[in-house]
Design a protein around this motif. Structure first.
Motif, mmCIF file in Angstrom:
data_model
loop_
_atom_site.group_PDB
_atom_site.id
_atom_site.type_symbol
_atom_site.label_atom_id
_atom_site.label_comp_id
_atom_site.label_asym_id
_atom_site.label_seq_id
_atom_site.Cartn_x
_atom_site.Cartn_y
_atom_site.Cartn_z
ATOM 1 N N VAL A 160 -0.307 -37.033 -23.835
ATOM 2 C CA VAL A 160 0.986 -37.661 -23.594
ATOM 3 C C VAL A 160 0.799 -39.026 -22.937
ATOM 4 C CG1 VAL A 160 3.077 -37.515 -22.214
ATOM 5 C CG2 VAL A 160 2.293 -35.529 -23.480
ATOM 6 N N LEU A 161 -0.121 -39.083 -21.978
ATOM 7 C CA LEU A 161 -0.302 -40.352 -21.276
ATOM 8 C C LEU A 161 -0.920 -41.408 -22.179
ATOM 9 C CD1 LEU A 161 -1.457 -39.290 -17.732
ATOM 10 C CD2 LEU A 161 0.705 -40.273 -18.402
ATOM 11 N N GLY A 162 -1.746 -40.977 -23.113
ATOM 12 C CA GLY A 162 -2.385 -41.935 -24.022
ATOM 13 C C GLY A 162 -3.152 -42.972 -23.230
ATOM 14 N N ALA A 163 -2.914 -44.218 -23.556
ATOM 15 C CA ALA A 163 -3.625 -45.295 -22.854
ATOM 16 C C ALA A 163 -2.722 -45.943 -21.812
ATOM 17 C CB ALA A 163 -4.109 -46.334 -23.852
ATOM 18 N N GLU A 164 -1.659 -45.207 -21.413
ATOM 19 C CA GLU A 164 -0.651 -45.826 -20.541
ATOM 20 C C GLU A 164 -0.964 -45.682 -19.058
ATOM 21 O OE1 GLU A 164 2.040 -47.580 -21.074
ATOM 22 O OE2 GLU A 164 1.983 -47.537 -23.262
ATOM 23 N N LEU A 165 -2.006 -44.965 -18.718
ATOM 24 C CA LEU A 165 -2.285 -44.725 -17.301
ATOM 25 C C LEU A 165 -2.625 -46.047 -16.608
ATOM 26 C CD1 LEU A 165 -2.602 -42.395 -15.230
ATOM 27 C CD2 LEU A 165 -5.051 -42.562 -15.627
ATOM 28 N N ASP A 166 -1.881 -46.359 -15.574
ATOM 29 C CA ASP A 166 -2.241 -47.530 -14.765
ATOM 30 C C ASP A 166 -2.143 -47.154 -13.286
ATOM 31 O OD1 ASP A 166 0.412 -47.350 -14.336
ATOM 32 O OD2 ASP A 166 0.955 -49.244 -15.278
ATOM 33 N N SER A 167 -2.489 -48.106 -12.438
ATOM 34 C CA SER A 167 -2.596 -47.752 -11.020
ATOM 35 C C SER A 167 -1.237 -47.374 -10.448
ATOM 36 C CB SER A 167 -3.207 -48.899 -10.231
ATOM 37 O OG SER A 167 -2.359 -50.020 -10.331
ATOM 38 N N ALA A 168 -0.159 -48.037 -10.915
ATOM 39 C CA ALA A 168 1.167 -47.711 -10.392
ATOM 40 C C ALA A 168 1.530 -46.272 -10.720
ATOM 41 C CB ALA A 168 2.204 -48.657 -10.989
ATOM 42 N N LEU A 169 1.230 -45.888 -11.981
ATOM 43 C CA LEU A 169 1.577 -44.526 -12.396
ATOM 44 C C LEU A 169 0.767 -43.514 -11.582
ATOM 45 C CD1 LEU A 169 2.100 -43.524 -16.070
ATOM 46 C CD2 LEU A 169 1.159 -41.924 -14.466
#
Lengths: 244, 482
Positions: free
Chosen positions: B401-410
């Motif tokens: 679900v997260l795919g490549a969207e994981l960033d530090s804010a998340l």
């Protein structure tokens, strides 16, 4: 002597300063702040001008902390709309009969409609949203009660329904329906277009004039009225939810 | 007597009516409302004689032609309670008793709440400066009535004590400012400055929801009068006072009318998070998506509506249009008529927040999840909203679900959410599992380096608490903090 009184404002309920307005027999309209002993604004005829009896006052247009208007009706049929922010007369007219009662459909929104009732069975609805430079506010006239219309009160749960109290001891319930287009234009500028007024119900409650009425803010349709036969009557108007 | 006769003649003459027109046959055939009304006036006056039956006949005729005619209004005594039939009376009385109980309960709650005490003065606007207005005389109209501030006599010390210099200066500024340009007599019908935020400071929850209900009523009134932008403003005020599904749903409808399909979409989303099977919200979201040419998703919404209400005519019609659009082609543009999805909803305070734990795992696309996540993060109780969203994701699919969207804010928000909400509500195993899955996500090893000191502190505290409750956290600590 004070003929009429209205209040607006205060924390939690409406925005703006907690103020009262009074209309007096000497023709003066005074605005009072509850935190101060002298009036904060006085509107009265200039010296030398005839002093008319001010029969009714009402607050309106108080949709933020600054804006506020007072509408006043006089015994000679004058209706004046005072803008308290700019301190000037925003609009005035004469309806030919003594104005017994005026009320805005809501105090705490932009001026939308003003209803005035007069001697000799006049019920007048003014559209406050559009003011033409020359013609002023547009007006819709109805005749009702076959006598003095003492009082008008809008339903707190629906601003387009209101009750009028008549000198014949009757109560009339009205609904205002908006036109498809509320504004039109002529050479002078924009003017308001009136909708229609429908009588929803009518009933006699007394053999004497009904002089005042108020709705319950919590229960839709519950109201109390007083008449010259020294009786307080509690009424309930049913099926109001059918009208929106 | 003479006067009377002339008068009676003049009434019929005034309306220009012939004596033959006061007749059953003529009245039965006449279709002009005005004429019938005039005939009725003449007949009722009794000046031409008393014909009760003909009067009734004329009234009937008028009723068929124009039921709303003012001449047909009758005044009957208001019904007294004892004359109602028993069923109606019981209904009315039980309704009143119910309301009385409700209102006294609400009253007790308000009295016990803190804000029942006197409101602080600083919340209120200052007292306006004392001013006096000499109004124009009757008849003649002065375009700009002059403004005369009350003059205080030099010996009136008490009055000078009350004199508020600043208020007066402000007043002078105000009166100067508009005088400079030739002011138009009428204020232009521009959009007024209505605050989005109602005065909610220091109100208890009960007061806020009462305020929200009132603001929603105003929104409904504006909606009925056809003023959709003001309706949307008042629904926003209602939501800001206390968010309810009904207010979101009504704002969605106002936004649809205004052509703001993106906002409508978000509002419907907010309703559906609270009430997943709200038919009106599904239908409105479908229409918003259809207008955004998102045919496939629109079709899903309409299909869902038809599952819930198989006979919904609007959903059928829209589904047909959408399917045509899907089959048709990209080149062909179809015009869609917006129809009103019913009217306003009245029931405000009954809206329920999403029940914790009841959320079932669903299949999220990355895009959808990220959109909901952003909404949740912006919402008022963000930690709780994010936790609810995280619960709705099947842990085994989290990476996907997260795919490549994981960033530090998340990552940082997830840590905050676990620390503040989930650890207490969902138990250690679930939290451990969630964090463990997170380490498998793409880009995790880069993103974890960007965590700040506060997040690391939170992680330490989470690890400690998990460890104390018997969870082996060595692997987790290694992946997060090394």
């Amino acid at each position: 002597m004070i003929n009429s009184l209205d209040g607006v404002g205060g924390a939690g309920r409406q925005q703006g300063a907690p103020e009262l307005v009074t209309g007096g027999r000497d023709g003066s309209v005074k605005v009072w702040d509850v935190r101060q002993e002298v009036p904060v604004a006085v509107m009265e005829p200039a010296e030398g001008e005839p002093r008319r009896d001010c029969w009714t006052v009402a607050f309106g247009n108080s949709y933020n902390t600054e804006e506020r208007c007072v509408c006043a009706g006089y015994d000679n049929g004058d209706i004046k709309l005072f803008d308290l922010r700019a301190m000037k007369v925003r609009w005035e007219t004469n309806v030919k009969n003594g104005v017994c009662c005026v009320q805005f459909d809501r105090r705490d929104i932009e001026m939308n409609k003003i209803v005035a009732t007069t001697l000799e069975s006049g019920v007048l609805v003014f559209d406050g949203r559009t003011q033409h430079p020359e013609r002023g506010l547009t007006c819709l006239r109805e005749r009702a009660h076959k006598s003095t219309v003492w009082c008008v009160r809008h339903l707190p749960q629906n601003r387009d329904i209101f009750m009028t109290c008549g000198g014949s001891g009757s109560l009339n319930l009205w609904q205002y329906t908006y036109p498809a287009k509320r504004r039109d234009r002529d050479a002078g500028g924009d003017f308001g277009v009136m909708g229609t007024l429908t009588q929803l119900q009518s009933g006699i409650v007394s053999s004497q004039p009904v002089s005042a009425l108020d709705w319950s803010p919590d229960k839709r349709g519950l109201c109390a009225c007083i008449a010259f036969d020294q009786t307080v009557r509690v009424l309930i108007v049913t099926k109001l939810q059918l009208y929106g | 007597m003479v006067v009377n006769t002339t008068k009676s003649e003049s009434l019929r003459a005034k309306y220009d009516l012939d004596i033959e027109q006061l007749d059953y046959k003529y009245i039965g055939q006449c279709t002009k409302v005005k004429t019938i009304e005039n005939i009725l006036r003449v007949l009722r006056s009794g000046q031409e004689g008393v014909y009760p039956d003909l009067v009734r006949f004329t009234e009937e005729r008028l009723r068929t032609l124009k039921p709303s005619s003012a001449l047909l209004r009758t005044e009957q005594p208001a019904t007294a309670l004892r004359f109602l039939d028993s069923k109606e009376r019981d209904e009315l009385l039980s309704d009143l008793t119910e309301w009385k109980q409700e209102v006294s309960a609400a009253d007790a709650e308000l009295k016990s709440s803190e804000s029942a005490k006197e409101p602080a003065d600083q919340q209120l606007p200052p007292v306006r400066g004392t001013v006096q207005l000499r109004s124009a005389t009757v008849g003649e109209r002065k375009p700009e009535p002059e403004q005369k501030p009350a003059r205080i006599a030099s010996y009136d010390y008490a009055a000078w004590d009350r004199y508020d210099v600043e208020a007066q200066l402000k007043l002078l500024d105000e009166s100067d400012a508009p005088a400079a340009p030739p002011q138009p007599a009428v204020q232009p019908p521009s959009d007024p400055a209505i605050d989005d935020q109602p005065p909610v400071e220091g109100l208890s929850a009960a007061e806020r929801s009462a305020l929200a209900l009132r603001e929603k009523q105003k929104g409904n009134e504006y909606f009925r009068s056809g003023d959709f932008s003001r309706a949307a403003v008042y629904y926003t005020r209602s939501i800001n006072a206390s968010p309810t599904a009904a207010a979101f749903n009504n704002r969605a409808q106002a936004n649809l009318k205004l052509g703001k399909y993106g906002s409508a979409l978000m509002d419907c989303g907010a309703v559906l998070r609270r009430e997943p099977n709200n038919v009106k919200a599904l239908l409105r979201r479908g229409i918003a998506r259809q207008m955004n040419k998102d045919w496939i998703k629109a079709r899903l919404d309409f299909q869902r509506v038809l599952e819930l209400e198989p006979n919904n005519p609007q959903a059928r019609q829209h589904l047909g249009e959408v399917e045509k659009a899907i089959i048709g082609s990209e080149t062909k543009r179809s015009k869609v008529l917006i129809q009103e999805v019913d009217s306003m909803e009245e029931e405000g305070p009954a809206a329920r927040p999403p029940a914790a734990g009841s959320s079932q795992p669903r299949r999220w696309s990355t895009f959808e999840f990220m959109r909901e996540w952003r909404c949740a993060r912006r919402s008022e109780r963000s930690a709780a909203a994010m936790a609810a969203l995280l619960r709705s994701v099947d842990p085994d699919q989290l990476t996907e679900v997260l795919g490549a969207e994981l960033d530090s804010a998340l990552l940082s928000s997830v840590i905050r959410c676990v620390d503040e909400v989930m650890l207490a509500q969902d138990g250690p195993q679930r939290c451990h599992q969630l964090l463990q899955r997170l380490t498998d996500a793409r880009r995790f090893h880069v993103v974890k380096l960007l965590l700040d000191a506060r997040d690391r502190q939170r992680l330490q505290s989470i690890a400690e608490r998990l460890w104390r409750r018997g969870v082996d956290v060595t692997a987790l600590e290694r992946s997060f903090l090394s």
